[in-house]
Design an enzyme around this catalytic site. Structure first.
Site, PDB file in Angstrom:
ATOM      1  N   SER A 259    -120.746  -1.888 -53.707  1.00 34.47           N
ATOM      2  CA  SER A 259    -120.917  -0.876 -55.048  1.00 34.47           C
ATOM      3  C   SER A 259    -119.887  -1.048 -55.829  1.00 34.47           C
ATOM      4  O   SER A 259    -118.883  -1.406 -55.699  1.00 34.47           O
ATOM      5  CB  SER A 259    -121.229   0.374 -54.314  1.00 34.47           C
ATOM      6  OG  SER A 259    -122.286   0.552 -53.475  1.00 34.47           O
ATOM      7  N   SER A 297    -126.435  -2.578 -52.971  1.00 26.82           N
ATOM      8  CA  SER A 297    -125.240  -2.068 -53.954  1.00 26.82           C
ATOM      9  C   SER A 297    -125.621  -0.995 -54.825  1.00 26.82           C
ATOM     10  O   SER A 297    -126.625  -0.677 -55.293  1.00 26.82           O
ATOM     11  CB  SER A 297    -125.177  -3.453 -55.014  1.00 26.82           C
ATOM     12  OG  SER A 297    -123.873  -3.384 -55.878  1.00 26.82           O
ATOM     13  N   ASP A 299    -124.459   0.661 -58.065  1.00 28.58           N
ATOM     14  CA  ASP A 299    -123.837   0.506 -59.270  1.00 28.58           C
ATOM     15  C   ASP A 299    -124.198   1.461 -60.260  1.00 28.58           C
ATOM     16  O   ASP A 299    -125.295   1.619 -60.924  1.00 28.58           O
ATOM     17  CB  ASP A 299    -124.281  -0.939 -59.765  1.00 28.58           C
ATOM     18  CG  ASP A 299    -123.992  -2.163 -58.655  1.00 28.58           C
ATOM     19  OD1 ASP A 299    -123.131  -2.254 -58.174  1.00 28.58           O
ATOM     20  OD2 ASP A 299    -124.886  -3.002 -58.793  1.00 28.58           O
TER      21      ASP A 299
END
Length: 382
Positions: A259, A297, A299
């Protein structure tokens, strides 16, 4: 008073490398200067006037490497004097507490705190306690704490839940203007990026007067994977450490998941709509570094304006006039966000130092081989 086993590290802008006493450079010392706009004097998010950053670094033996990073948009009572803010999500496999109210109201009313995944609840409690304790907030009964995270479990015994309220409050109370420590510090203590040690990074841009003269700064907490690109050079492939590489020894691989938390600040008078557009450019800026934006992830980009024109007073009821930038004036700020995000990520890698937990070591990216690669691909590196 903190427990004796906890270290709060007040690190300098340059830290020693984990594989020696080498002074770790920032990007510009290697000739890495993304984009066309100049940085501010510090080349840090704190080039935005009045903004403060604080870290608490938590290390216990070789099992715990984690921490907290706090960003204060201004030094006053944030609940009473809210800043305009917005969130843009690249991939939502993560926990950004408080984001829905920011999206709904377009304001940020607490310090922004970054930490590890399992410390989000603790950080929310601490931010709420901090807000309730501020003079003028005696009648406050609802607080929207804004807390983001990345998962540092490979280098940190995250199940021990070592981050406490005290650590969060220390990061907030110790926040200051001026240079921002980078690398393996605060919320970046146990993170990894592109198969190397990641961490905290920052950068800024100062627009020329003809584009408004505004300042924009970025701070990142990097913990993600992909195929590392620096200044256009395929560094990950050259170093043989990148996501989806042919099978080989595990320690030479780069995870594609992970991340990244990005915080974008500007003194330009923007409303929430255009701050969300600005935050989007920060997520796009990750792409310049070779991010995979993988399935797992998380983000997220948070953007806010410190401009008094864009602020909201708690309980304000009467109409008032405001001066905001029109949409046609935003393109230079979008460019600045792309550039500063890319450079902040580079700084997070370059400033990070090697960290070991048990038999697992996250190495700092090696500087001399990087210099060679940059020269090979036409980037001047002294």
């Amino acid at each position: 008073m903190l427990h004796a086993s906890i270290l709060i590290l007040l690190v300098a802008s340059f830290a020693s490398a984990g594989d020696g006493n080498e002074r770790r450079p920032r990007a510009r010392e290697l000739g890495i200067a993304p984009g066309v706009f100049p940085p501010g004097p510090l080349n840090a998010i704190t080039d935005v006037a009045g903004l403060k950053v604080g870290h608490t670094t938590v290390i216990e033996g070789d099992q715990v490497h984690t921490g907290v990073t706090a960003i204060l948009p201004h030094g006053g009572n944030l609940f009473q004097n809210k800043v305009a803010g917005a969130v843009f999500v690249g991939n939502a496999f993560g926990k950004l507490a408080g984001s829905t109210q920011v999206e709904e109201l377009g304001t940020i009313e607490t310090p922004i705190v970054l930490t590890n995944t399992l410390a989000v609840g603790t950080a929310v409690e601490a931010v709420v306690a901090h807000t309730l304790a501020q003079p003028g907030n005696e009648e406050v009964r609802s607080v929207n704490a804004l807390v983001g995270e990345t998962n540092d479990a490979e280098l940190n015994d995250i199940r021990r839940m070592p981050v406490t309220r005290v650590h969060v409050l220390e990061a907030i109370r110790n926040a200051k203007e001026g240079p921002v420590p980078e690398g393996s510090v605060g919320a970046g203590t146990g993170t990894q990026c592109f198969g190397w040690k990641g961490g905290i990074g920052t950068a800024s841009r100062k627009l020329p007067a003809r584009y408004g003269g505004h300042t924009l700064g970025v701070l990142v907490q990097t913990n993600y994977g992909g195929v590392l690109t620096i200044a256009g050079a395929p560094v990950g492939k050259e170093l043989g450490r990148y996501s989806f590489a042919p099978p080989r020894e595990e320690e030479t691989q780069s995870r594609d998941d992970g991340s990244c938390m990005i915080v974008v600040a500007t003194d330009a008078p923007l409303d929430a709509r255009d701050l969300r557009r600005l935050a989007a450019r920060a997520i796009f800026g990750m792409g310049r570094t070779g991010a995979s934006y993988a399935h797992s992830s998380g983000d997220f980009a948070i953007a806010f304006s410190t401009s008094h024109e864009a602020r909201s007073q708690h309980g304000e009821m009467s109409p008032r006039t405001r001066t905001l930038l029109p949409p046609d004036a935003l393109s230079p700020l979008f460019q600045a966000a792309l550039e500063a995000t890319e450079e902040a990520i580079d700084n997070s890698l370059l400033q990070a130092t090697t960290v070991t937990r048990g038999g697992r070591t996250a190495e700092a990216i090696p500087i001399d081989p990087l210099r060679t690669i940059l020269k090979k691909y036409g980037t001047t590196a002294p």
